[in-house]
Design a protein around this motif. Structure first.
Motif, PDB file in Angstrom:
ATOM      1  N   ILE A 291       0.839  -1.201   0.000  1.00 42.46           N
ATOM      2  CA  ILE A 291       0.000   0.000   0.000  1.00 42.46           C
ATOM      3  C   ILE A 291       0.871   1.247   0.000  1.00 42.46           C
ATOM      4  O   ILE A 291       0.607   2.220  -0.711  1.00 42.46           O
ATOM      5  N   GLU A 292       1.938   1.198   0.795  1.00 42.15           N
ATOM      6  CA  GLU A 292       2.831   2.363   0.880  1.00 42.15           C
ATOM      7  C   GLU A 292       3.467   2.671  -0.473  1.00 42.15           C
ATOM      8  O   GLU A 292       3.673   3.841  -0.817  1.00 42.15           O
ATOM      9  N   MET A 293       3.761   1.642  -1.244  1.00 43.14           N
ATOM     10  CA  MET A 293       4.418   1.838  -2.521  1.00 43.14           C
ATOM     11  C   MET A 293       3.445   2.083  -3.670  1.00 43.14           C
ATOM     12  O   MET A 293       3.864   2.367  -4.787  1.00 43.14           O
ATOM     13  N   THR A 294       2.137   1.967  -3.394  1.00 44.80           N
ATOM     14  CA  THR A 294       1.124   2.180  -4.424  1.00 44.80           C
ATOM     15  C   THR A 294       0.686   3.643  -4.409  1.00 44.80           C
ATOM     16  O   THR A 294       0.370   4.171  -3.343  1.00 44.80           O
ATOM     17  N   PRO A 295       0.664   4.318  -5.542  1.00 50.97           N
ATOM     18  CA  PRO A 295       0.187   5.704  -5.575  1.00 50.97           C
ATOM     19  C   PRO A 295      -1.190   5.822  -4.941  1.00 50.97           C
ATOM     20  O   PRO A 295      -2.043   4.941  -5.108  1.00 50.97           O
ATOM     21  N   GLU A 301     -10.797   1.655  -2.691  1.00 54.69           N
ATOM     22  CA  GLU A 301     -11.479   1.682  -1.400  1.00 54.69           C
ATOM     23  C   GLU A 301     -11.064   0.508  -0.519  1.00 54.69           C
ATOM     24  O   GLU A 301     -11.036   0.620   0.705  1.00 54.69           O
ATOM     25  N   GLY A 302     -10.777  -0.637  -1.134  1.00 52.77           N
ATOM     26  CA  GLY A 302     -10.417  -1.808  -0.345  1.00 52.77           C
ATOM     27  C   GLY A 302      -9.204  -1.579   0.526  1.00 52.77           C
ATOM     28  O   GLY A 302      -9.167  -2.015   1.682  1.00 52.77           O
ATOM     29  N   ALA A 303      -8.210  -0.882  -0.005  1.00 51.07           N
ATOM     30  CA  ALA A 303      -7.000  -0.622   0.765  1.00 51.07           C
ATOM     31  C   ALA A 303      -7.291   0.295   1.940  1.00 51.07           C
ATOM     32  O   ALA A 303      -6.803   0.080   3.056  1.00 51.07           O
ATOM     33  N   GLU A 304      -8.107   1.330   1.709  1.00 49.21           N
ATOM     34  CA  GLU A 304      -8.435   2.270   2.782  1.00 49.21           C
ATOM     35  C   GLU A 304      -9.266   1.579   3.859  1.00 49.21           C
ATOM     36  O   GLU A 304      -9.076   1.822   5.058  1.00 49.21           O
ATOM     37  N   GLU A 305     -10.192   0.705   3.451  1.00 49.29           N
ATOM     38  CA  GLU A 305     -10.979  -0.041   4.435  1.00 49.29           C
ATOM     39  C   GLU A 305     -10.086  -0.966   5.253  1.00 49.29           C
ATOM     40  O   GLU A 305     -10.305  -1.165   6.449  1.00 49.29           O
ATOM     41  N   PHE A 306      -9.090  -1.525   4.595  1.00 49.92           N
ATOM     42  CA  PHE A 306      -8.140  -2.405   5.279  1.00 49.92           C
ATOM     43  C   PHE A 306      -7.389  -1.642   6.363  1.00 49.92           C
ATOM     44  O   PHE A 306      -7.222  -2.122   7.485  1.00 49.92           O
ATOM     45  N   LEU A 307      -6.946  -0.424   6.049  1.00 54.58           N
ATOM     46  CA  LEU A 307      -6.245   0.400   7.030  1.00 54.58           C
ATOM     47  C   LEU A 307      -7.158   0.742   8.205  1.00 54.58           C
ATOM     48  O   LEU A 307      -6.744   0.671   9.374  1.00 54.58           O
ATOM     49  N   GLU A 308      -8.409   1.100   7.903  1.00 52.26           N
ATOM     50  CA  GLU A 308      -9.363   1.422   8.961  1.00 52.26           C
ATOM     51  C   GLU A 308      -9.614   0.213   9.860  1.00 52.26           C
ATOM     52  O   GLU A 308      -9.734   0.346  11.080  1.00 52.26           O
ATOM     53  N   GLN A 309      -9.679  -0.959   9.243  1.00 50.04           N
ATOM     54  CA  GLN A 309      -9.931  -2.177  10.007  1.00 50.04           C
ATOM     55  C   GLN A 309      -8.798  -2.446  10.990  1.00 50.04           C
ATOM     56  O   GLN A 309      -9.038  -2.815  12.141  1.00 50.04           O
ATOM     57  N   ARG A 370      -2.106   4.087  10.399  1.00 51.75           N
ATOM     58  CA  ARG A 370      -2.436   5.495  10.645  1.00 51.75           C
ATOM     59  C   ARG A 370      -1.576   6.421   9.792  1.00 51.75           C
ATOM     60  O   ARG A 370      -2.070   7.417   9.255  1.00 51.75           O
ATOM     61  N   ALA A 371      -0.298   6.097   9.692  1.00 54.55           N
ATOM     62  CA  ALA A 371       0.592   6.926   8.878  1.00 54.55           C
ATOM     63  C   ALA A 371       0.172   6.919   7.415  1.00 54.55           C
ATOM     64  O   ALA A 371       0.145   7.957   6.751  1.00 54.55           O
ATOM     65  N   LEU A 372      -0.196   5.753   6.902  1.00 55.08           N
ATOM     66  CA  LEU A 372      -0.617   5.649   5.507  1.00 55.08           C
ATOM     67  C   LEU A 372      -1.954   6.359   5.284  1.00 55.08           C
ATOM     68  O   LEU A 372      -2.158   7.014   4.259  1.00 55.08           O
ATOM     69  N   ALA A 373      -2.883   6.210   6.256  1.00 55.94           N
ATOM     70  CA  ALA A 373      -4.172   6.872   6.128  1.00 55.94           C
ATOM     71  C   ALA A 373      -4.007   8.383   6.189  1.00 55.94           C
ATOM     72  O   ALA A 373      -4.663   9.132   5.456  1.00 55.94           O
ATOM     73  N   HIS A 374      -3.097   8.845   7.054  1.00 54.63           N
ATOM     74  CA  HIS A 374      -2.850  10.290   7.161  1.00 54.63           C
ATOM     75  C   HIS A 374      -2.243  10.838   5.883  1.00 54.63           C
ATOM     76  O   HIS A 374      -2.619  11.902   5.385  1.00 54.63           O
ATOM     77  N   ASN A 375      -1.300  10.097   5.326  1.00 53.91           N
ATOM     78  CA  ASN A 375      -0.668  10.524   4.074  1.00 53.91           C
ATOM     79  C   ASN A 375      -1.667  10.574   2.927  1.00 53.91           C
ATOM     80  O   ASN A 375      -1.547  11.389   2.014  1.00 53.91           O
ATOM     81  N   ALA A 376      -2.664   9.681   2.998  1.00 51.86           N
ATOM     82  CA  ALA A 376      -3.654   9.633   1.916  1.00 51.86           C
ATOM     83  C   ALA A 376      -4.606  10.816   1.969  1.00 51.86           C
ATOM     84  O   ALA A 376      -5.174  11.222   0.951  1.00 51.86           O
ATOM     85  N   THR A 377      -4.785  11.378   3.168  1.00 51.09           N
ATOM     86  CA  THR A 377      -5.743  12.483   3.316  1.00 51.09           C
ATOM     87  C   THR A 377      -5.044  13.816   3.499  1.00 51.09           C
ATOM     88  O   THR A 377      -5.671  14.858   3.432  1.00 51.09           O
ATOM     89  N   GLY A 378      -3.725  13.756   3.781  1.00 51.63           N
ATOM     90  CA  GLY A 378      -2.986  14.988   4.056  1.00 51.63           C
ATOM     91  C   GLY A 378      -2.575  15.718   2.810  1.00 51.63           C
ATOM     92  O   GLY A 378      -2.709  15.259   1.710  1.00 51.63           O
TER      93      GLY A 378
END
Length: 378
Positions: A291-295, A301-309, A370-378
């Protein structure tokens, strides 16, 4: 013409093999375990892996041989993902090695496992591994086995591995091979075939199982809490009535009997929770690395749901651990009052140990998520 000669002629540039394995510390004191590990695994690289690769014109490199400046962790991940071939020394189940191996398996690219006899981790025991022993004859034999695996793979295509097979033993279809030169995204791939992120569904099933375990743990803790409150009220009434010690001990015995079954259920659920954690760890870490290496705009949505889970599960687990810990402390104090409580308190203490071990690792998952989710929304 031999296979190695054909391969040399077909390739204009040397192909890359990244060697994943324990590194050790070259600067550690002589006779220390860190220095011994460094010397041993360097010897495996120089005497076994590198010569076998060289026979087929493949350039082998370890993490400590990466020449370019930059973030070493990022460089390792890129080598793991992008190299034509990975040879992984899984001896001892080193956590970093298992993480990198899980990341590699997600790509579906050729991977060869080797490992010292008697030091192989059980969770990948179903995957063919070239075993070696620390003798000259056995190391020579391991080199020949790697050469044989390379020759067969270049000729017939390498067996592909994914987290689905690693974690669940599922059958997978044919995929890209080093010999064919076809990789993900090139011709021959069905537009409707699953992408790498689709493989997260297998890991998510395991995380769903952990969530179910956590629900059982939470309900059991609530039941134990209610029983403890009832017992506390009874003990207070007996104390205020100046009841004889025999009556108080009888009340404690009744309390121990009522919490015996839920304490056992709690320990069983906590054990299952920790076992799922250990099984999923390398796959989840690999998924997070991918996920970190994927733009961000390609994650879906599946990746973001995975992070939330992962984040939600860690919060629930931390709450559950706090509740178990508090209950275990109060119940533990009562063991000094009566031996009747010894068995259920042992069950609860065991559950605390299992949960603590699992949540330590889970905290690392959640922090990365959390870091990946923050980077996705930041």
């Amino acid at each position: 013409m031999t296979t190695s000669q054909m391969f040399r002629q077909e390739s204009d540039q040397p192909r890359m093999c990244f060697v994943v394995g324990p590194i050790g510390d070259p600067h550690a004191a002589h006779d220390s375990s860190e220095r011994e590990a460094y010397e041993h695994h360097l010897g495996i690289f120089e005497q076994v892996i590198a010569p076998a690769c060289e026979k087929f014109g493949i350039s082998a490199v370890r993490a400590d041989g990466i020449a370019h400046a930059g973030d070493i962790n990022e460089q390792i991940c890129r080598h793991v993902v992008e190299s034509d071939l990975v040879v992984a020394d899984v001896s001892g189940g080193n956590p970093n090695v298992m993480y990198e191996l899980g990341l590699r398996h997600i790509t579906g690219k050729p991977t060869i496992h080797i490992g010292e006899a008697g030091q192989l981790p059980f969770d990948i025991a179903s995957i063919r591994t070239i075993r070696y022993q620390r003798t000259r004859s056995h190391l020579a034999g391991a080199r020949k086995e790697i050469e044989g695996a390379l020759e067969a793979g270049l000729r017939d295509g390498f067996e592909l591995l994914t987290p689905a097979r690693v974690l669940r033993g599922l059958q997978t279809g044919d995929g890209p091979s080093l010999a064919s030169g076809v990789v993900d995204g090139e011709k021959g791939e069905d537009e409707d075939s699953s992408g790498l992120l689709d493989d997260f569904a297998v890991i998510e099933d395991g995380v769903d199982g952990m969530t179910a375990d956590m629900e059982v743990i939470t309900k059991t803790i609530e039941a134990l809490g209610a029983l403890t409150e009832q017992s506390g009220t009874e003990m207070l009434d007996l104390t205020q009535a100046n009841a004889p010690m025999s009556a108080r001990l009888a009340a404690v015995a009744r309390y121990a009997e009522t919490i015996s079954a839920p304490a056992g259920e709690l320990n069983t659920a906590a054990t299952a929770f920790a076992e799922r954690m250990a099984t999923l760890d390398s796959g989840v870490r690999a998924a997070l690395g991918l996920i970190e290496m994927t733009p961000r705009d390609e994650r879906g949505e599946g990746a973001e749901e995975f992070l939330e889970q992962l984040m939600s599960l860690e919060e629930a687990a931390q709450y559950g651990l706090a509740q178990i810990g508090a209950f275990g402390t109060s119940a533990g104090a009562m063991v000094r009052v009566s031996r009747n409580l010894r068995k259920p308190v042992e069950e609860i203490s065991s559950a605390v140990r299992h949960m603590t071990s699992a949540i330590t690792r889970m905290g690392e998952w959640a922090a990365k998520a959390r870091a990946l989710a923050h980077n996705a929304t930041g």
